[in-house]
Scaffold this motif. Structure first.
Motif, PDB file in Angstrom:
ATOM      1  N   TYR A  16       0.813  -1.222   0.000  1.00 58.65           N
ATOM      2  CA  TYR A  16       0.000   0.000   0.000  1.00 58.65           C
ATOM      3  C   TYR A  16       0.843   1.267   0.000  1.00 58.65           C
ATOM      4  N   SER A  19       2.174   2.296  -3.306  1.00 60.06           N
ATOM      5  CA  SER A  19       1.177   2.416  -4.373  1.00 60.06           C
ATOM      6  C   SER A  19       0.957   3.885  -4.724  1.00 60.06           C
ATOM      7  N   SER A  20       0.470   4.094  -5.926  1.00 58.82           N
ATOM      8  CA  SER A  20       0.134   5.454  -6.356  1.00 58.82           C
ATOM      9  C   SER A  20      -1.076   5.960  -5.565  1.00 58.82           C
ATOM     10  N   SER A  22      -3.798   7.099  -6.778  1.00 54.73           N
ATOM     11  CA  SER A  22      -5.041   6.580  -7.364  1.00 54.73           C
ATOM     12  C   SER A  22      -5.282   5.127  -6.943  1.00 54.73           C
ATOM     13  N   GLU A  23      -4.202   4.342  -6.836  1.00 60.02           N
ATOM     14  CA  GLU A  23      -4.366   2.960  -6.367  1.00 60.02           C
ATOM     15  C   GLU A  23      -4.778   2.946  -4.899  1.00 60.02           C
ATOM     16  N   GLN A  24      -4.212   3.828  -4.102  1.00 62.79           N
ATOM     17  CA  GLN A  24      -4.613   3.910  -2.696  1.00 62.79           C
ATOM     18  C   GLN A  24      -6.083   4.281  -2.577  1.00 62.79           C
ATOM     19  N   GLU A  52     -10.499   0.310 -11.602  1.00 60.02           N
ATOM     20  CA  GLU A  52      -9.380   0.575 -10.686  1.00 60.02           C
ATOM     21  C   GLU A  52      -9.437  -0.354  -9.485  1.00 60.02           C
ATOM     22  N   SER A  55      -8.308  -3.737 -10.595  1.00 56.87           N
ATOM     23  CA  SER A  55      -6.840  -3.803 -10.660  1.00 56.87           C
ATOM     24  C   SER A  55      -6.239  -4.008  -9.275  1.00 56.87           C
ATOM     25  N   VAL A  56      -6.831  -3.360  -8.281  1.00 54.79           N
ATOM     26  CA  VAL A  56      -6.362  -3.546  -6.906  1.00 54.79           C
ATOM     27  C   VAL A  56      -6.608  -4.982  -6.457  1.00 54.79           C
TER      28      VAL A  56
END
Length: 69
Positions: A16, A19-20, A22-24, A52, A55-56
């Motif tokens: 985490y 992560s970027s 946006s991923e967070q 998104e 993807s996570v």
């Protein structure tokens, strides 16, 4: 469910922070889902509509694979 917690905590502990943003944000959206839905995503019975978040889910599953620990 302890097993579900184990999978998610493993990702949070190991991936985490790097992560970027946006991923967070997608991780937070995943965690807002109901537990049965999260379980269905992680065991691949269902796929999140939000790409998104999907993807996570893929990243969480990949991070938890025994050969990646």
């Amino acid at each position: 469910m302890k097993e579900l917690d184990d999978v998610l905590v493993h990702y949070l502990d190991h991936c985490y922070a790097s992560s970027s943003k946006s991923e967070q944000a997608a991780v937070r959206r995943l965690l807002e889902c109901d537990e049965p839905d999260i379980l269905a995503f992680l065991v691949r019975r269902e796929r999140p509509v939000d790409e998104e978040v999907a993807s996570v889910v893929d990243a969480v599953c990949e991070a938890y694979r025994p050969d990646h620990s």
